[in-house]
Design an enzyme around this catalytic site. Structure first.
Site, PDB file in Angstrom:
ATOM      1  N   ASP A   1       0.858  -1.189   0.000  1.00 17.91           N
ATOM      2  CA  ASP A   1       0.000   0.000   0.000  1.00 17.91           C
ATOM      3  C   ASP A   1       0.892   1.236   0.000  1.00 17.91           C
ATOM      4  O   ASP A   1       1.493   1.574   1.014  1.00 17.91           O
ATOM      5  CB  ASP A   1      -0.897   0.012   1.252  1.00 17.91           C
ATOM      6  CG  ASP A   1      -1.988  -1.051   1.187  1.00 17.91           C
ATOM      7  OD1 ASP A   1      -1.811  -2.052   0.453  1.00 17.91           O
ATOM      8  OD2 ASP A   1      -3.016  -0.892   1.880  1.00 17.91           O
TER       9      ASP A   1
ATOM     10  N   LYS B   1      -6.798   3.366  -3.410  1.00 19.68           N
ATOM     11  CA  LYS B   1      -7.220   3.357  -2.016  1.00 19.68           C
ATOM     12  C   LYS B   1      -7.435   4.797  -1.579  1.00 19.68           C
ATOM     13  O   LYS B   1      -6.679   5.682  -1.976  1.00 19.68           O
ATOM     14  CB  LYS B   1      -6.122   2.664  -1.198  1.00 19.68           C
ATOM     15  CG  LYS B   1      -6.346   2.614   0.304  1.00 19.68           C
ATOM     16  CD  LYS B   1      -5.230   1.784   0.968  1.00 19.68           C
ATOM     17  CE  LYS B   1      -5.218   1.966   2.478  1.00 19.68           C
ATOM     18  NZ  LYS B   1      -4.110   1.239   3.125  1.00 19.68           N
TER      19      LYS B   1
ATOM     20  N   LYS C   1     -10.107   0.329  -2.473  1.00 22.19           N
ATOM     21  CA  LYS C   1     -10.037   0.099  -1.029  1.00 22.19           C
ATOM     22  C   LYS C   1     -10.309   1.392  -0.281  1.00 22.19           C
ATOM     23  O   LYS C   1      -9.445   2.256  -0.179  1.00 22.19           O
ATOM     24  CB  LYS C   1      -8.651  -0.438  -0.651  1.00 22.19           C
ATOM     25  CG  LYS C   1      -8.486  -0.651   0.865  1.00 22.19           C
ATOM     26  CD  LYS C   1      -7.130  -1.252   1.196  1.00 22.19           C
ATOM     27  CE  LYS C   1      -6.877  -1.246   2.707  1.00 22.19           C
ATOM     28  NZ  LYS C   1      -5.519  -1.744   3.035  1.00 22.19           N
TER      29      LYS C   1
END
Lengths: 305, 489, 287
Positions: free
Chosen positions: A142, A205, A241
């Site tokens: 991430d 995300k 996400k």
């Protein structure tokens, strides 16, 4: 897309404008979907399976990470047929611990990288951090985008950085955190989504969880629309996400409704949708038990890890 | 970039379970009488008609049909109420009565919503979130005007007209009753109102509310019936004003009939609005706007955006998105909280929609409908798109009053405006562009009474509504909505 | 010595900024005191009317698109031109039977009335507009816009002041019009058309016909490309007929039965509102 089929930044620099009021109305309308009975139960279980169980604190310890991994593996063993969460998400130093705990399971290990949460370091440092977590066994990375560069309008820099990180990831999946709380407008969210998608993100995300506002439904909807437009144009599916601030089952189900009615049922899978959350799992579990036996639940009966 | 058509699968997994609004909170009688002079009285005609649930075809209740003699009694009651109570009362007291109605409607909103959906077939989400709240808000807004009329029209004072005869349609039954009754009462008139024959129930509930609010007898009289009852109202010599919402054909009849009588009238008639999408618009929101413009209330909306004009370069992309969005529309039980599109209001309306859609196909239009299934009983029609149509097609010219959208493309702004205005109607219009100066230019040039820019089908008690050209005359809502009910002195 | 021979004026109709004779070639004789022939007046036909509506429709977008300030300037210019030709109007009124004093007064008020409406050009919109506080994040406002093409059966008894009193509020609001002048007092109407012609009023904004009410009443009120019709007079049957005909295309009919046009009550901004439509526009407020 250019004629030779390769992807250029310029393909993503002029996204359609986003009307804030229209987006908010759409979200409000979808929030009115009434999810009851079987559809609620399956939504709760689905949401559970999409969780990236997360701990991202300076005081994190190996012990805390082990607890979290345990929780991931034993959500509530007294209740049968519960799915696993999708992944455990930790800081780079904790990757070996998480890999060790989860090696026998299908729960993935995700690591934040690239000087999370600020991203304030050199590209070289970011890339070496990414290579290191992948080497240590992280399945997913991430990363955060350079918001400073983005807000200065240096989109090529943002684009190139993501592309480099993607390359450094190798087989690992890349989630690109836009940190939408620092992007200030839905137009920027849309633009940043396009840049991240174009540069090779497997997932986009919303947030690090360190900045308010974290995930919001209007932001998520705009990101879904960017993903959908990319799908319409190329046939490629990018995941989403939302992370931060999603702590109850009701909100999680609202996200799933947004997802289903924007991107369709093919996105209703942990392969393409995740919740970055820590306390959400317990609320989902309480609701699942309530659905099953009709009694409202107390948090005291669910492990807090 | 050319977009290939690509349909996403929205439905094969995780279908929403039924979420019906419960009806046990609702009190419905088997039979409803006329509301005249503050009481429910059986009709002199002795006639009753059935009102049915269009989603099932099942009968709900028997409703009295007002004959000429009943219209007489109602007008007489309204006249007496005007002379004896309503014109004598201080305006501030009048105001409080109207506030009271608004409040009771709010208290009983859930019951009213369910009945509206049962009787008319509209999704409970709409009756709950749009019709009923707006109806009570309308009373609330006009209540406050009652004692402030001296400020409404600079240099002039107002005088009530007397007794108003009001005829309303079936598409927004209670909301239309509110649009008619609230400004009439606020300006000091008394009222004889005829609800539509397919949707009388919420009007009869409103009669109960008016009784509960203890309005002086005869100030509001509600007398159901069909065309003959309407005719008797229009032709009644004892009325000072006719307010009508409905078809242009009937509106013209009323205008002709009232010629030379000195009666004031206001008409809110049909429409065939163009919704114009420019290429720099927020396309995803434009698609939402298109959906809302034509499929809101099954397209039973006089201001529906039933003609879609898309700038050529984005036509494929918009149509693809539109088709995908239509896949997510949930059609079925109006009482289910997840239903987006309910039942067609009546058998007769379904017939008309079928007829015009057949004409569209016969004239060479390409029809598109989503894959949804329709319920077996009751009256239903799938949301429908037509492409390959032009200005000369019937489905482009005529008001269908159903969930049917006719799509055309354009190249230049001038062409879009010309097509938008190429109709005898002029009720509403839509413009989608991210360019501010263009919003003002185009909205100004569309000849219609309500223009939604980057939104569609929004309503508010403070916002005047009404048409240009054959879409009617007079405004309802807002300050301008007072004018049809007063004489300026 | 012989007196100089007077040059008589040919009274023509006014369509689309031009002064043709009626296409029908017909006329009626207007007589003054002691049956003295005053002029051969065009007996306008339904074809003249049809051409006038075409001209009015063509002129509409330009005229309604002018700024309010510009329309005010032009109306003021009309008053100036009237003032300059006041003697002509006074003498025409006298020819048509008025006393000198009455004629003088009528011309004065007529000029002042144009000044009155000229001043409204950039104010009536403010007076009749509203910003509406809707309960959602939208900016919502309502403004008057001109109805379109308006036909007028001008007052029979008041050939100048009555005529001006109905034309001014219609054109100051951006409408274009077709007017049927008083049958018995048509001289000032034609001369007024000449004033318009020299006052920067674009051709087609006002079209002036002369002729017979009975012959043109139906055309004036049935034409499908006409948006509003103003009937001046107290003939109940004619008024009813106009209203009935209006229903063909939902025209806005207005019956005006003013007896004394000299009164201050004969002018007010609500007469402008009669040929306006209220347009409401919504737009989201967001970022």
């Amino acid at each position: 897309m250019s004629n030779n089929g390769s992807i250029n930044l310029s393909d993503f620099l002029n996204p359609p404008p986003v009307d804030q009021i229209g987006i908010e109305e759409r979200v409000a309308r979808l929030n009115k979907r009434s999810i009851k009975k079987n559809s609620k139960l399956s939504a709760l279980k689905l949401a559970l399976s999409m969780i990236d169980l997360t701990t991202l604190e300076g005081k994190d310890s190996k012990g805390k990470v082990r607890q979290l991994c345990n929780k991931a593996l034993h959500l509530h063993d007294s209740f049968p047929d519960l799915p696993n969460v999708a992944a455990v998400c930790v800081y780079p130093p904790m990757v070996p611990t998480a890999v060790e705990c989860l090696k026998e399971s299908n729960v993935k290990v995700a690591s934040v990288a690239t000087a999370f949460p600020s991203g304030m370091t050199t590209l070289q440092t970011k890339l070496s951090e990414v290579r290191r977590v992948v080497r240590m066994g992280a399945d997913e990375v991430d990363m955060v985008i350079s918001r400073g560069a983005f807000l200065r309008g240096e989109y090529h820099l943002v684009f190139d950085e993501i592309a480099s990180v993607k390359e450094a990831c190798g087989e690992a999946h890349l989630k690109v955190i836009l940190e939408t709380g620092e992007l200030y407008s839905l137009d920027n969210v849309r633009l940043a989504s396009g840049i991240a998608i174009g540069a090779g993100a497997d997932f986009i995300k919303t947030s690090t969880g360190k900045i308010q506002p974290a995930a919001t439904q209007p932001v998520a909807l705009v990101m879904m629309q960017a993903i959908r437009d990319h799908y319409f144009k190329t046939g490629k599916k990018v995941g989403l996400k939302p992370a931060g601030g999603i702590s109850d089952a009701k909100t999680a189900i609202q996200y799933l409704v947004l997802l289903k009615e924007t991107l369709g049922v093919e996105w209703l899978t942990p392969d393409l949708f995740r919740f970055g959350a820590s306390s959400l799992a317990n609320d989902l579990l309480m609701q699942i038990l309530k659905q099953a036996n009709g009694v409202y639940q107390s948090a005291n009966y669910f492990s807090k890890d | 970039m050319v977009t290939k058509e690509k349909l996403i699968d929205f439905n094969s997994v995780w279908e929403y379970s039924p979420a019906p609004e419960s009806t046990d909170h609702v009190k419905l009688d088997d039979k409803y009488d006329l509301f005249i002079n503050g009481e429910f009285v059986s009709p002199k005609s002795r006639k009753y008609f059935w009102t049915e649930n269009p989603a099932t075809g099942k009968k709900i209740a028997k409703v009295a049909e007002a004959s000429k003699a009943d219209v007489n009694s109602a007008v007489k009651a309204a006249r007496t109420a005007y002379d004896k109570y309503w014109s004598k009362m201080p305006a501030s007291e009048r105001s409080k009565y109207i506030f009271r109605i608004a409040r009771i409607m709010q208290e009983r909103s859930r019951e009213l919503s369910v009945i509206e959906s049962l009787d008319g077939g509209k999704p409970i989400r709409e009756s709950r979130d749009v019709d009923i709240p707006l109806a009570s808000a309308h009373f609330f807004y006009y209540a406050g005007w009652a004692d402030k009329l001296d400020y409404a029209f600079p240099g002039r004072k107002t005088r009530a007209l007397g007794v108003a005869g009001q005829i309303i349609p079936w598409n927004f039954p209670l909301l239309m009753a509110a649009w008619k009754i609230a400004p009439a009462l606020a300006t000091g008139n008394t009222v004889v109102l005829k609800p539509a024959e397919t949707t009388p129930l919420t009007a009869m509930k409103l009669a109960e509310i008016i009784q509960e609010a203890d309005l002086p007898p005869g100030v509001v009289n509600i007398i159901p019936g069909a065309g003959e009852t309407g005719k008797a109202i229009v032709n009644h010599p004892g009325l000072d004003k006719i307010a009508f919402t409905g078809s242009t054909v009937v509106g013209k009849y009323i205008q002709k009939t009232l010629a030379g009588t000195g009666k004031k009238y206001s008409l809110e008639l049909g429409g065939k609005a163009a919704n114009i999408i420019f290429e720099e618009a927020d396309l995803d929101q434009a698609v939402e706007g298109i959906i809302n413009a034509i499929f809101f209330n099954q397209g039973h909306v006089c201001c529906a955006g039933s003609r879609l004009l898309i700038q050529e370069g984005i036509a494929d992309e918009i149509i693809n998105k539109l088709k995908n969005r239509m896949e997510t529309l949930i059609i079925g039980d109006p009482l289910d909280k997840n239903t987006d599109i309910g039942a067609i209001n009546s058998k007769a309306q379904l017939k008309r929609i079928n007829e015009l859609v057949s004409a569209g196909i016969d004239e060479g239009g390409t029809i598109y409908q989503p894959t949804c299934a329709l319920p077996k009983s009751g009256y239903w029609f799938k949301p429908t798109l037509f492409t390959d149509v032009s200005q000369s097609h019937r489905i482009v010219q005529e008001e269908i009053f159903g969930p049917v959208l006719a799509i055309q493309t354009f190249r230049t702004v001038d062409e879009a405006i010309e097509k938008a205005n190429n109709t005898p109607y002029g009720l509403s219009g839509g413009v989608w562009t991210d360019k501010g100066s263009k919003v003002f230019k185009v909205t100004k040039q569309i000849n219609a009474g309500v223009i939604w820019a980057n939104t569609f089908n929004k309503f508010d008690p403070t916002s005047p509504f009404g048409g240009y050209k054959e879409s009617g005359m007079g405004r309802e809502g807002g300050l301008h909505g007072l004018l049809p009910y007063v004489e300026l002195i | 010595m012989k007196k100089r021979l007077e040059v008589l004026k040919t009274y023509k109709i006014y369509i689309g900024g031009k002064f043709p004779r009626t296409e029908s070639g017909r006329y009626y004789l207007l007589e003054g005191k002691n049956k003295k022939p005053l002029a051969n007046i065009c007996r306008g036909s339904r074809k003249d009317f049809r051409n006038s509506v075409v001209a009015a429709r063509k002129a509409f977008s330009g005229w309604s698109g002018r700024t309010a300030y510009n329309r005010g300037q032009i109306l003021y210019r009309i008053a100036e031109m009237l003032e300059g030709r006041r003697e002509q109007f006074v003498s025409e009124l006298i020819l048509q039977g008025d006393s000198a004093a009455k004629a003088e007064k009528e011309v004065n008020i007529s000029i002042d009335r144009f000044i009155y409406y000229a001043g409204w050009s950039d104010k009536y919109i403010q007076l009749f507009s509203s910003v509406n506080p809707v309960a959602s994040p939208h900016f919502n406002f309502s403004v008057p816009e001109p109805t379109g093409v308006v036909t007028m059966i001008a007052p029979e008894e008041s050939g100048l002041l009555g005529l001006i009193s109905v034309i001014a509020p219609v054109i100051v609001g951006g409408n274009t019009c077709v007017v049927l002048a008083s049958h018995s007092k048509p001289l000032c109407a034609v001369s007024f058309a000449e004033v318009l012609h020299s006052s920067d009023v674009p051709g087609g904004v006002v079209n002036m016909l002369t002729g017979f009410r009975s012959e043109l009443l139906d055309n004036f009120s049935t034409h499908m490309d006409v948006n509003a019709v103003i009937y001046c007079g107290d003939d109940k049957k004619e008024g009813k007929r106009v209203m009935e005909n209006s229903s063909l295309n939902v025209k806005r009919p207005h019956i005006i039965n003013t007896k004394d046009w000299t009164k201050e009550k004969a002018q007010d901004p609500y007469q402008i509102l009669d040929t306006q439509e209220i347009k409401t526009t919504w737009h989201p407020i967001g970022i």
